[in-house]
Design an enzyme around this catalytic site. Structure first.
Site, PDB file in Angstrom:
ATOM      1  N   GLU A  70      -5.330  -5.293  10.468  1.00 17.49           N
ATOM      2  CA  GLU A  70      -4.303  -4.288  10.715  1.00 17.49           C
ATOM      3  C   GLU A  70      -4.590  -3.574  12.031  1.00 17.49           C
ATOM      4  O   GLU A  70      -5.401  -2.631  12.057  1.00 17.49           O
ATOM      5  CB  GLU A  70      -4.297  -3.252   9.590  1.00 17.49           C
ATOM      6  CG  GLU A  70      -4.067  -3.830   8.214  1.00 17.49           C
ATOM      7  CD  GLU A  70      -3.494  -2.794   7.262  1.00 17.49           C
ATOM      8  OE1 GLU A  70      -2.407  -3.019   6.767  1.00 17.49           O
ATOM      9  OE2 GLU A  70      -4.140  -1.755   7.057  1.00 17.49           O
ATOM     10  N   SER A 125       3.401  -2.334  10.312  1.00 18.76           N
ATOM     11  CA  SER A 125       4.870  -2.342  10.467  1.00 18.76           C
ATOM     12  C   SER A 125       5.482  -3.703  10.138  1.00 18.76           C
ATOM     13  O   SER A 125       6.424  -4.141  10.798  1.00 18.76           O
ATOM     14  CB  SER A 125       5.265  -1.873  11.873  1.00 18.76           C
ATOM     15  OG  SER A 125       4.788  -0.560  12.098  1.00 18.76           O
ATOM     16  N   GLY A 162       2.364   2.096  10.701  1.00 15.73           N
ATOM     17  CA  GLY A 162       3.267   3.234  10.550  1.00 15.73           C
ATOM     18  C   GLY A 162       3.945   3.650  11.840  1.00 15.73           C
ATOM     19  O   GLY A 162       4.578   4.707  11.908  1.00 15.73           O
ATOM     20  N   LYS A 215       0.145   4.220  -0.200  1.00 12.25           N
ATOM     21  CA  LYS A 215      -0.505   5.404   0.414  1.00 12.25           C
ATOM     22  C   LYS A 215      -0.319   6.625  -0.495  1.00 12.25           C
ATOM     23  O   LYS A 215      -0.188   6.464  -1.693  1.00 12.25           O
ATOM     24  CB  LYS A 215       0.054   5.647   1.811  1.00 12.25           C
ATOM     25  CG  LYS A 215       0.073   4.392   2.676  1.00 12.25           C
ATOM     26  CD  LYS A 215       0.195   4.696   4.132  1.00 12.25           C
ATOM     27  CE  LYS A 215       0.344   3.405   4.898  1.00 12.25           C
ATOM     28  NZ  LYS A 215       0.146   3.550   6.318  1.00 12.25           N
ATOM     29  N   HIS A 264      -9.441   1.039   4.669  1.00 13.00           N
ATOM     30  CA  HIS A 264      -8.170   1.184   5.401  1.00 13.00           C
ATOM     31  C   HIS A 264      -8.399   2.067   6.632  1.00 13.00           C
ATOM     32  O   HIS A 264      -9.207   2.987   6.601  1.00 13.00           O
ATOM     33  CB  HIS A 264      -7.113   1.807   4.483  1.00 13.00           C
ATOM     34  CG  HIS A 264      -5.738   1.762   5.067  1.00 13.00           C
ATOM     35  ND1 HIS A 264      -5.303   2.682   5.992  1.00 13.00           N
ATOM     36  CD2 HIS A 264      -4.722   0.888   4.887  1.00 13.00           C
ATOM     37  CE1 HIS A 264      -4.061   2.368   6.349  1.00 13.00           C
ATOM     38  NE2 HIS A 264      -3.683   1.289   5.693  1.00 13.00           N
ATOM     39  N   GLU A 281      -6.811   4.419   7.838  1.00 16.00           N
ATOM     40  CA  GLU A 281      -6.631   5.863   7.613  1.00 16.00           C
ATOM     41  C   GLU A 281      -7.880   6.470   6.993  1.00 16.00           C
ATOM     42  O   GLU A 281      -8.226   7.621   7.269  1.00 16.00           O
ATOM     43  CB  GLU A 281      -5.377   6.101   6.750  1.00 16.00           C
ATOM     44  CG  GLU A 281      -4.112   5.877   7.559  1.00 16.00           C
ATOM     45  CD  GLU A 281      -2.919   5.381   6.763  1.00 16.00           C
ATOM     46  OE1 GLU A 281      -2.918   5.481   5.522  1.00 16.00           O
ATOM     47  OE2 GLU A 281      -1.974   4.869   7.410  1.00 16.00           O
ATOM     48  N   ASN A 336       0.878  -1.175   0.000  1.00 15.93           N
ATOM     49  CA  ASN A 336       0.000   0.000   0.000  1.00 15.93           C
ATOM     50  C   ASN A 336       0.909   1.216   0.000  1.00 15.93           C
ATOM     51  O   ASN A 336       1.513   1.534   1.015  1.00 15.93           O
ATOM     52  CB  ASN A 336      -0.877  -0.031   1.265  1.00 15.93           C
ATOM     53  CG  ASN A 336      -1.650   1.263   1.457  1.00 15.93           C
ATOM     54  OD1 ASN A 336      -1.764   2.070   0.528  1.00 15.93           O
ATOM     55  ND2 ASN A 336      -2.179   1.470   2.658  1.00 15.93           N
TER      56      ASN A 336
HETATM   57  C1  PEP Z   1      -0.740  -0.043   5.881  1.00  8.10           C
HETATM   58  O1  PEP Z   1      -0.750   1.071   5.434  1.00  8.10           O
HETATM   59  O2  PEP Z   1      -1.650  -0.802   5.565  1.00  8.10           O
HETATM   60  C2  PEP Z   1       0.363  -0.462   6.766  1.00  8.10           C
HETATM   61  C3  PEP Z   1       0.295  -1.639   7.337  1.00  8.10           C
HETATM   62  O3  PEP Z   1       1.393   0.418   6.945  1.00  8.10           O
HETATM   63  P1  PEP Z   1       2.820   0.118   7.639  1.00  8.10           P
HETATM   64  O4  PEP Z   1       3.348  -1.157   7.030  1.00  8.10           O
HETATM   65  O5  PEP Z   1       3.674   1.312   7.281  1.00  8.10           O
HETATM   66  O6  PEP Z   1       2.584  -0.010   9.093  1.00  8.10           O
END
Ligand code: PEP
Length: 249
Positions: free
Chosen positions: A167, A213, A173, A11, A95, A97, A9
């Site tokens: 997630e 992460s 992040g 973003k 997601h 976000e 992703n």
């Molecule tokens: C994501 O955006 O779905 C995500 C898991 O980000 P990150 O790997 O940076 O934590």
């Protein structure tokens, strides 16, 4: 057996030129990988160019969101049909976000999910608890509600065609990864819930990715868990080297 799915992703990162360069690098590095499904999800403006670069390869393209209508007076939105025309095969829905900053709810997730499935755009639906939820001991209640409401009305076949990304919001992040045991516990909970709401065959078939992460250092232990079927990756997917390591876990 479920084939692991590794999805990047990106973003709101990468101009069209940068996205094309990253896609080209990834294409070279993961050429020949057959035991993992590989997806990259650039910003809307780069979907077409990235899809052109990756056409006919083992790296598929996804978008990061979509709207549930086909066309019309919905300023700023992009439909699933438009994304497919641009070359997207997958779409991320819900997601955290988007839930956090853009008012996405389980209800809007459900509308987008049903629309994506109806046109053959393969959905990756994100679920996960916040830190406050985890500390309050409500992780299963929150994630369970996201599954019940977000996936309501899906047939077993549709459910099987839906990728779930668990997630934990506190791990996205932040550099804080859920331990393999913490992640596995929620994955197993979600799979059991799907068995209850649909049936065991559907639960056994559905792909549940982990996200939060995930990086080359922790991918192997996470993916060694019986109910973790891949990853949705933000930060570590923005560099071809680390994405390659994730794909070749
Ligand atoms: C994501 O955006 O779905 C995500 C898991 O980000 P990150 O790997 O940076 O934590």
């Amino acid at each position: 057996m479920r084939t692991p799915v590794i999805a990047g992703n990106w973003k709101m990162n990468k101009t069209v030129a940068e996205a094309v360069a990253l896609a080209s690098e990834i294409k070279e590095k993961v050429a020949g990988v057959e035991n993992v499904k590989i997806i990259v999800c650039p910003v809307f403006t780069a979907v077409k160019s990235v899809a052109d670069v990756l056409k006919g390869t083992n790296v598929k393209v996804g978008a990061q969101d979509m709207y549930w209508e086909t066309s019309g007076a919905y300023t700023g939105e992009v439909s699933g049909e438009m994304l497919m025309e641009a070359g997207a095969e997958y779409v991320i829905i819900g997601h955290s976000e988007r839930r956090q900053y853009f008012g996405e709810t389980n209800e809007t997730v459900n509308k987008k999910l049903k629309k994506a499935l109806s046109i053959g755009l393969k959905p990756i639906v994100c679920i996960g608890e916040t830190l406050a939820d985890r500390e309050a001991g409500t992780t299963e209640a929150v994630v369970g509600k996201q599954v019940k409401e977000g996936f309501v009305g899906l047939t077993a076949e549709e459910m099987k065609g839906t990728i779930i990304a668990y997630e934990p919001v506190w791990a996205i992040g932040t550099g804080k990864t859920a331990t393999a045991e913490q992640a596995e516990a929620v994955h197993a909970f979600v799979r059991n819930l799907i068995a209850q709401l649909w049936d065991k065959e559907t639960a056994d078939a559905v792909i549940i990715q982990y996200g939060g992460s995930m990086k080359p250092e922790n991918v192997a232990s996470l993916l060694a868990q019986p109910d973790i079927d891949g990853g949705l990756i933000g930060g570590a997917a923005l560099k071809a080297d680390s994405f390659e390591k994730l794909v070749k876990f």
